[in-house]
Design a protein around this motif. Structure first.
Motif, PDB file in Angstrom:
ATOM      1  N   ARG A   9      51.530  33.350   0.110  1.00 60.53           N
ATOM      2  CA  ARG A   9      52.441  33.956   1.082  1.00 60.53           C
ATOM      3  C   ARG A   9      51.933  35.334   1.527  1.00 60.53           C
ATOM      4  O   ARG A   9      51.961  35.670   2.707  1.00 60.53           O
ATOM      5  CB  ARG A   9      53.839  34.071   0.474  1.00 60.53           C
ATOM      6  CG  ARG A   9      54.882  34.509   1.430  1.00 60.53           C
ATOM      7  CD  ARG A   9      56.245  34.453   0.803  1.00 60.53           C
ATOM      8  NE  ARG A   9      57.257  34.883   1.745  1.00 60.53           N
ATOM      9  CZ  ARG A   9      58.509  35.068   1.434  1.00 60.53           C
ATOM     10  NH1 ARG A   9      58.925  34.862   0.214  1.00 60.53           N
ATOM     11  NH2 ARG A   9      59.365  35.470   2.339  1.00 60.53           N
ATOM     12  N   GLY A  10      51.433  36.125   0.575  1.00 62.87           N
ATOM     13  CA  GLY A  10      50.881  37.441   0.902  1.00 62.87           C
ATOM     14  C   GLY A  10      49.650  37.345   1.774  1.00 62.87           C
ATOM     15  O   GLY A  10      49.483  38.097   2.741  1.00 62.87           O
ATOM     16  N   LYS A  12      48.902  34.898   3.777  1.00 65.80           N
ATOM     17  CA  LYS A  12      49.325  34.422   5.097  1.00 65.80           C
ATOM     18  C   LYS A  12      49.875  35.583   5.928  1.00 65.80           C
ATOM     19  O   LYS A  12      49.584  35.696   7.121  1.00 65.80           O
ATOM     20  CB  LYS A  12      50.382  33.330   4.943  1.00 65.80           C
ATOM     21  CG  LYS A  12      50.737  32.637   6.221  1.00 65.80           C
ATOM     22  CD  LYS A  12      51.674  31.474   5.970  1.00 65.80           C
ATOM     23  CE  LYS A  12      51.977  30.744   7.266  1.00 65.80           C
ATOM     24  NZ  LYS A  12      52.846  29.582   7.050  1.00 65.80           N
ATOM     25  N   GLN A  13      50.648  36.464   5.292  1.00 67.05           N
ATOM     26  CA  GLN A  13      51.199  37.615   5.993  1.00 67.05           C
ATOM     27  C   GLN A  13      50.084  38.563   6.446  1.00 67.05           C
ATOM     28  O   GLN A  13      50.102  39.073   7.569  1.00 67.05           O
ATOM     29  CB  GLN A  13      52.186  38.353   5.101  1.00 67.05           C
ATOM     30  CG  GLN A  13      52.919  39.469   5.804  1.00 67.05           C
ATOM     31  CD  GLN A  13      53.973  40.107   4.909  1.00 67.05           C
ATOM     32  OE1 GLN A  13      54.033  39.848   3.721  1.00 67.05           O
ATOM     33  NE2 GLN A  13      54.793  40.948   5.489  1.00 67.05           N
ATOM     34  N   GLU A  16      48.349  37.018   9.470  1.00 68.47           N
ATOM     35  CA  GLU A  16      49.162  37.160  10.681  1.00 68.47           C
ATOM     36  C   GLU A  16      49.107  38.583  11.215  1.00 68.47           C
ATOM     37  O   GLU A  16      48.989  38.795  12.430  1.00 68.47           O
ATOM     38  CB  GLU A  16      50.607  36.755  10.394  1.00 68.47           C
ATOM     39  CG  GLU A  16      50.785  35.270  10.162  1.00 68.47           C
ATOM     40  CD  GLU A  16      52.166  34.892   9.658  1.00 68.47           C
ATOM     41  OE1 GLU A  16      53.023  35.792   9.476  1.00 68.47           O
ATOM     42  OE2 GLU A  16      52.397  33.692   9.426  1.00 68.47           O
ATOM     43  N   ASN A  17      49.156  39.572  10.329  1.00 66.10           N
ATOM     44  CA  ASN A  17      49.091  40.969  10.760  1.00 66.10           C
ATOM     45  C   ASN A  17      47.729  41.308  11.354  1.00 66.10           C
ATOM     46  O   ASN A  17      47.649  42.007  12.370  1.00 66.10           O
ATOM     47  CB  ASN A  17      49.423  41.909   9.601  1.00 66.10           C
ATOM     48  CG  ASN A  17      50.884  41.912   9.249  1.00 66.10           C
ATOM     49  OD1 ASN A  17      51.742  41.625  10.083  1.00 66.10           O
ATOM     50  ND2 ASN A  17      51.187  42.217   8.010  1.00 66.10           N
TER      51      ASN A  17
END
Length: 54
Positions: A9-10, A12-13, A16-17
């Motif tokens: 999840r980290g 992926k974030q 995206e950023n």
């Protein structure tokens, strides 16, 4: 939530950023001084090349 899920999840974030920031930079307008420099270089390359050796 497991550690692996948190890591994914980290990551992926972060992805995206990074993509968002990259898109913002790509879409920024070129500064006028760069446009002027590109025009000068273009005119030198099409103007016979007499100034290109400097």
């Amino acid at each position: 939530m497991t550690n692996d899920e948190k890591k994914i999840r980290g990551e992926k974030q972060i992805d995206e950023n990074l993509k968002r920031v990259y898109e913002e930079v790509v879409n920024e307008e070129l500064p006028d001084r760069f446009k002027d420099l590109l025009s000068q270089l273009k005119s030198q390359s099409t103007g016979g090349g007499s100034d290109a050796s400097r």
